[in-house]
Write a protein that holds these residues in place. Sequence first.
Motif, PDB file in Angstrom:
ATOM      1  N   VAL A  50       0.818  -1.209   0.000  1.00 31.34           N
ATOM      2  CA  VAL A  50       0.000   0.000   0.000  1.00 31.34           C
ATOM      3  C   VAL A  50       0.857   1.267   0.000  1.00 31.34           C
ATOM      4  CG1 VAL A  50      -0.202   0.238   2.518  1.00 31.34           C
ATOM      5  CG2 VAL A  50      -2.071   1.032   1.039  1.00 31.34           C
ATOM      6  N   LEU A  51       2.156   1.112   0.248  1.00 31.85           N
ATOM      7  CA  LEU A  51       3.081   2.256   0.284  1.00 31.85           C
ATOM      8  C   LEU A  51       4.020   2.266  -0.915  1.00 31.85           C
ATOM      9  CD1 LEU A  51       3.924   2.138   4.103  1.00 31.85           C
ATOM     10  CD2 LEU A  51       2.316   3.666   2.926  1.00 31.85           C
ATOM     11  N   HIS A  52       3.684   1.510  -1.946  1.00 36.60           N
ATOM     12  CA  HIS A  52       4.508   1.492  -3.160  1.00 36.60           C
ATOM     13  C   HIS A  52       4.467   2.812  -3.916  1.00 36.60           C
ATOM     14  CE1 HIS A  52       5.028  -3.132  -3.959  1.00 36.60           C
ATOM     15  NE2 HIS A  52       5.686  -2.705  -2.905  1.00 36.60           N
ATOM     16  N   ASP A  53       3.597   3.726  -3.502  1.00 36.62           N
ATOM     17  CA  ASP A  53       3.501   5.023  -4.177  1.00 36.62           C
ATOM     18  C   ASP A  53       4.568   6.006  -3.724  1.00 36.62           C
ATOM     19  OD1 ASP A  53       2.418   5.263  -1.589  1.00 36.62           O
ATOM     20  OD2 ASP A  53       1.118   6.930  -2.191  1.00 36.62           O
ATOM     21  N   ARG A  54       5.437   5.589  -2.802  1.00 41.43           N
ATOM     22  CA  ARG A  54       6.468   6.493  -2.268  1.00 41.43           C
ATOM     23  C   ARG A  54       7.766   5.715  -2.079  1.00 41.43           C
ATOM     24  NH1 ARG A  54       2.835   8.387   2.089  1.00 41.43           N
ATOM     25  NH2 ARG A  54       1.360   7.511   0.603  1.00 41.43           N
ATOM     26  N   PRO A  55       8.898   6.434  -2.023  1.00 44.76           N
ATOM     27  CA  PRO A  55      10.181   5.757  -1.815  1.00 44.76           C
ATOM     28  C   PRO A  55      10.238   5.063  -0.457  1.00 44.76           C
ATOM     29  CG  PRO A  55      10.506   8.031  -2.551  1.00 44.76           C
ATOM     30  CD  PRO A  55       9.058   7.888  -2.197  1.00 44.76           C
ATOM     31  N   LEU A  56      11.138   4.090  -0.337  1.00 44.52           N
ATOM     32  CA  LEU A  56      11.256   3.318   0.892  1.00 44.52           C
ATOM     33  C   LEU A  56      11.476   4.192   2.129  1.00 44.52           C
ATOM     34  CD1 LEU A  56      11.412   0.665   2.445  1.00 44.52           C
ATOM     35  CD2 LEU A  56      13.785   0.435   1.694  1.00 44.52           C
ATOM     36  N   PRO A  57      12.365   5.179   2.108  1.00 43.14           N
ATOM     37  CA  PRO A  57      12.540   5.998   3.326  1.00 43.14           C
ATOM     38  C   PRO A  57      11.243   6.670   3.774  1.00 43.14           C
ATOM     39  CG  PRO A  57      14.389   6.339   1.841  1.00 43.14           C
ATOM     40  CD  PRO A  57      13.363   5.534   1.079  1.00 43.14           C
ATOM     41  N   GLU A  58      10.428   7.123   2.818  1.00 43.37           N
ATOM     42  CA  GLU A  58       9.153   7.738   3.187  1.00 43.37           C
ATOM     43  C   GLU A  58       8.178   6.695   3.726  1.00 43.37           C
ATOM     44  OE1 GLU A  58       7.482  10.200   0.142  1.00 43.37           O
ATOM     45  OE2 GLU A  58       9.407  11.171  -0.284  1.00 43.37           O
ATOM     46  N   ALA A  59       8.230   5.497   3.174  1.00 40.45           N
ATOM     47  CA  ALA A  59       7.380   4.418   3.686  1.00 40.45           C
ATOM     48  C   ALA A  59       7.751   4.088   5.127  1.00 40.45           C
ATOM     49  CB  ALA A  59       7.522   3.177   2.799  1.00 40.45           C
ATOM     50  N   LEU A  60       9.045   4.089   5.435  1.00 37.59           N
ATOM     51  CA  LEU A  60       9.486   3.824   6.805  1.00 37.59           C
ATOM     52  C   LEU A  60       8.989   4.912   7.749  1.00 37.59           C
ATOM     53  CD1 LEU A  60      13.154   2.627   6.165  1.00 37.59           C
ATOM     54  CD2 LEU A  60      11.090   1.241   6.420  1.00 37.59           C
ATOM     55  N   ASP A  61       8.974   6.169   7.261  1.00 37.39           N
ATOM     56  CA  ASP A  61       8.450   7.268   8.079  1.00 37.39           C
ATOM     57  C   ASP A  61       6.981   7.029   8.425  1.00 37.39           C
ATOM     58  OD1 ASP A  61      10.875   8.610   8.037  1.00 37.39           O
ATOM     59  OD2 ASP A  61      10.307   9.931   6.374  1.00 37.39           O
ATOM     60  N   VAL A  62       6.207   6.530   7.445  1.00 41.73           N
ATOM     61  CA  VAL A  62       4.794   6.262   7.686  1.00 41.73           C
ATOM     62  C   VAL A  62       4.627   5.185   8.752  1.00 41.73           C
ATOM     63  CG1 VAL A  62       2.682   5.312   6.679  1.00 41.73           C
ATOM     64  CG2 VAL A  62       4.036   6.971   5.385  1.00 41.73           C
ATOM     65  N   VAL A  63       5.384   4.102   8.609  1.00 39.38           N
ATOM     66  CA  VAL A  63       5.277   3.002   9.571  1.00 39.38           C
ATOM     67  C   VAL A  63       5.619   3.493  10.974  1.00 39.38           C
ATOM     68  CG1 VAL A  63       6.178   0.737  10.231  1.00 39.38           C
ATOM     69  CG2 VAL A  63       5.748   1.255   7.817  1.00 39.38           C
ATOM     70  N   ARG A  64       6.679   4.266  11.098  1.00 43.37           N
ATOM     71  CA  ARG A  64       7.070   4.777  12.413  1.00 43.37           C
ATOM     72  C   ARG A  64       5.995   5.692  12.986  1.00 43.37           C
ATOM     73  NH1 ARG A  64      11.637   6.871  11.115  1.00 43.37           N
ATOM     74  NH2 ARG A  64      10.859   8.988  10.782  1.00 43.37           N
ATOM     75  N   SER A  65       5.383   6.529  12.127  1.00 42.19           N
ATOM     76  CA  SER A  65       4.347   7.456  12.603  1.00 42.19           C
ATOM     77  C   SER A  65       3.126   6.725  13.139  1.00 42.19           C
ATOM     78  CB  SER A  65       3.918   8.398  11.467  1.00 42.19           C
ATOM     79  OG  SER A  65       3.111   7.724  10.502  1.00 42.19           O
ATOM     80  N   LEU A  66       2.934   5.482  12.709  1.00 45.37           N
ATOM     81  CA  LEU A  66       1.799   4.684  13.172  1.00 45.37           C
ATOM     82  C   LEU A  66       2.062   4.034  14.527  1.00 45.37           C
ATOM     83  CD1 LEU A  66       1.030   2.847   9.802  1.00 45.37           C
ATOM     84  CD2 LEU A  66      -0.318   4.700  10.813  1.00 45.37           C
ATOM     85  N   GLY A  67       3.318   4.140  15.007  1.00 43.55           N
ATOM     86  CA  GLY A  67       3.679   3.483  16.264  1.00 43.55           C
ATOM     87  C   GLY A  67       4.037   2.023  16.075  1.00 43.55           C
ATOM     88  N   LEU A  68       4.319   1.617  14.817  1.00 40.80           N
ATOM     89  CA  LEU A  68       4.668   0.235  14.504  1.00 40.80           C
ATOM     90  C   LEU A  68       6.162   0.129  14.218  1.00 40.80           C
ATOM     91  CD1 LEU A  68       1.620  -0.475  12.176  1.00 40.80           C
ATOM     92  CD2 LEU A  68       1.808  -0.938  14.623  1.00 40.80           C
ATOM     93  N   THR A  69       6.679  -1.091  14.202  1.00 43.55           N
ATOM     94  CA  THR A  69       8.138  -1.242  14.130  1.00 43.55           C
ATOM     95  C   THR A  69       8.624  -2.125  12.983  1.00 43.55           C
ATOM     96  OG1 THR A  69       8.057  -3.128  15.658  1.00 43.55           O
ATOM     97  CG2 THR A  69       8.375  -0.928  16.631  1.00 43.55           C
ATOM     98  N   GLY A  70       7.719  -2.669  12.176  1.00 36.43           N
ATOM     99  CA  GLY A  70       8.147  -3.581  11.124  1.00 36.43           C
ATOM    100  C   GLY A  70       7.556  -3.242   9.773  1.00 36.43           C
ATOM    101  N   ILE A  71       8.272  -3.619   8.697  1.00 35.00           N
ATOM    102  CA  ILE A  71       7.738  -3.474   7.353  1.00 35.00           C
ATOM    103  C   ILE A  71       8.037  -4.756   6.578  1.00 35.00           C
ATOM    104  CG2 ILE A  71       9.824  -2.293   6.520  1.00 35.00           C
ATOM    105  CD1 ILE A  71       7.906  -0.699   4.620  1.00 35.00           C
ATOM    106  N   GLU A  72       6.982  -5.394   6.108  1.00 41.57           N
ATOM    107  CA  GLU A  72       7.085  -6.595   5.274  1.00 41.57           C
ATOM    108  C   GLU A  72       7.209  -6.113   3.830  1.00 41.57           C
ATOM    109  OE1 GLU A  72       3.941 -10.054   3.972  1.00 41.57           O
ATOM    110  OE2 GLU A  72       4.053  -9.526   6.111  1.00 41.57           O
ATOM    111  N   ILE A  73       8.252  -6.542   3.144  1.00 43.84           N
ATOM    112  CA  ILE A  73       8.592  -5.948   1.855  1.00 43.84           C
ATOM    113  C   ILE A  73       8.295  -6.895   0.708  1.00 43.84           C
ATOM    114  CG2 ILE A  73      10.469  -4.969   0.487  1.00 43.84           C
ATOM    115  CD1 ILE A  73      11.741  -4.011   3.028  1.00 43.84           C
ATOM    116  N   ASN A  74       7.548  -6.386  -0.280  1.00 46.90           N
ATOM    117  CA  ASN A  74       7.235  -7.198  -1.445  1.00 46.90           C
ATOM    118  C   ASN A  74       8.496  -7.458  -2.263  1.00 46.90           C
ATOM    119  OD1 ASN A  74       4.598  -8.174  -2.865  1.00 46.90           O
ATOM    120  ND2 ASN A  74       6.003  -7.559  -4.489  1.00 46.90           N
TER     121      ASN A  74
END
Length: 337
Positions: A9-33
Motif C-alpha cells: 500500500v506504500l509502493h507510491d512512495r520511496p522506501l525511506p518515506e514508507a518507513l516514516d509512515v510506519v514509524r508514525s503509526l507506532g509500529l516497528t516492522g515493514i514486510e517488503i514485497n
Amino acid sequence: MKLGVYNAVLHDRPLPEALDVVRSLGLTGIEINSGGFLPAVHIPTFDAILESDAARDDYLAIFDGTGVHIAGLNCNGNPLHPNRAIGDKHAEDIRRSIRLANRLGQHRVVTMSGLPGGEPGASRPNWIVNAWNSAALDVLDYQWGIAAEFWKETDALARDLDVKVALELHPQNLVFNPADVFKLVELTGATHLGVELDASHLFWQQMDPVAVVRALGPLVFHAAAKDVRINPAAAVYGVLDNRFRRLSPEEPRTNLGGDEWANEWPRDAAWDFVALGKGHDTAFWTEFLRALHEVDPDMLVNIEHEDVELGRIEGLQVAARVLLDADAVLAAGAVAH
C-alpha cells in the motif's frame, strides 16, 4: 508481538518515506514485497544484494536509526500456473526471495501455494471448491502431484538457507485451509513450510481464525492483520459471490502475470476487505494476538490494507489503532498474571 505493515500500500512512495509512515503509526516492522504478482518496488538493488555484500549493507543501512526493521519478505503469486510464462517467473521469484531473505538476515518469506491447471495441457488454473464428484477428485490428484514436487524442492532450498516459507491461505490456491496445509506437509515431508495466518481469508470462509491458529500451532510462521465485513448481500449471493467485472485495457488495473489482470470487485459485494475494527472489534483482535503469542511470542504480525473505503494512510491509521490497542490489552493481561 512484533507489529508492522505490509508495504504494498506504500509502493507510491520511496522506501525511506514508507518507513516514516510506519514509524508514525507506532509500529516497528515493514514486510517488503519481493516479486510475484507485484514488483519489488522497495528493493531496487535486488540483483546486486544477492551478489554483493556492499550492496546488501547499503540496503540495510536505509533502516538504521528509523526504528523500523524488515519484518519478512512477501512474494505472493502462482508458482504452479500452467502458463509457464507466469508460473516459471513466480516460482523463480520465490526462490530468489528465499535467497534474498538469507542475504538480509531474514527468516520468513510469505507466498501462496499456487494452483495448477486441471489436467495436462491446461493453460488456465482450475480451482476445485467442492469436490463432490469423482472427476473433481481426479483433478485434485493431478494438482497435488504437481504441488508436492515443487514444494518439496522449495522446502529443501528454504531449509538450506534457514528461511521458513509461510503460505497465505488464499482463494484460488490449492492450499486454502488447514486440511490442505497438513496434506502438503505430509506429502512433502516439509520442515520449512507453514502458514501466514491472514484472518481475512478465513472470515469469509466462515472459519474462526483463533481456532485455526490453535489447530495449526507451530505451523503458523507469520501473520497478517486484515479484516473482513460480511455484507447484507451475502444473504442473497453467498460468500462465493462471483459477480466480478472484467476491466478494460483503458481502465487502471493490476497485472497478475502474462495476460491475467485483477477484476473489479462487485459493487454490493457479499463481503469486503476492511480495516481492522470494521468487521471485528478490538476484543477479537486481542484474542487473535493471544493465540499467535501462544505459538510464538515474537510472531511478526503485519497490517495489510485493502479497504477501498479508506485512503492509504487513513486505512493504516485505523488498523494500527485497533492492533495496538489489542496488543496493549494482551500485554496488560500478561502483566496482571
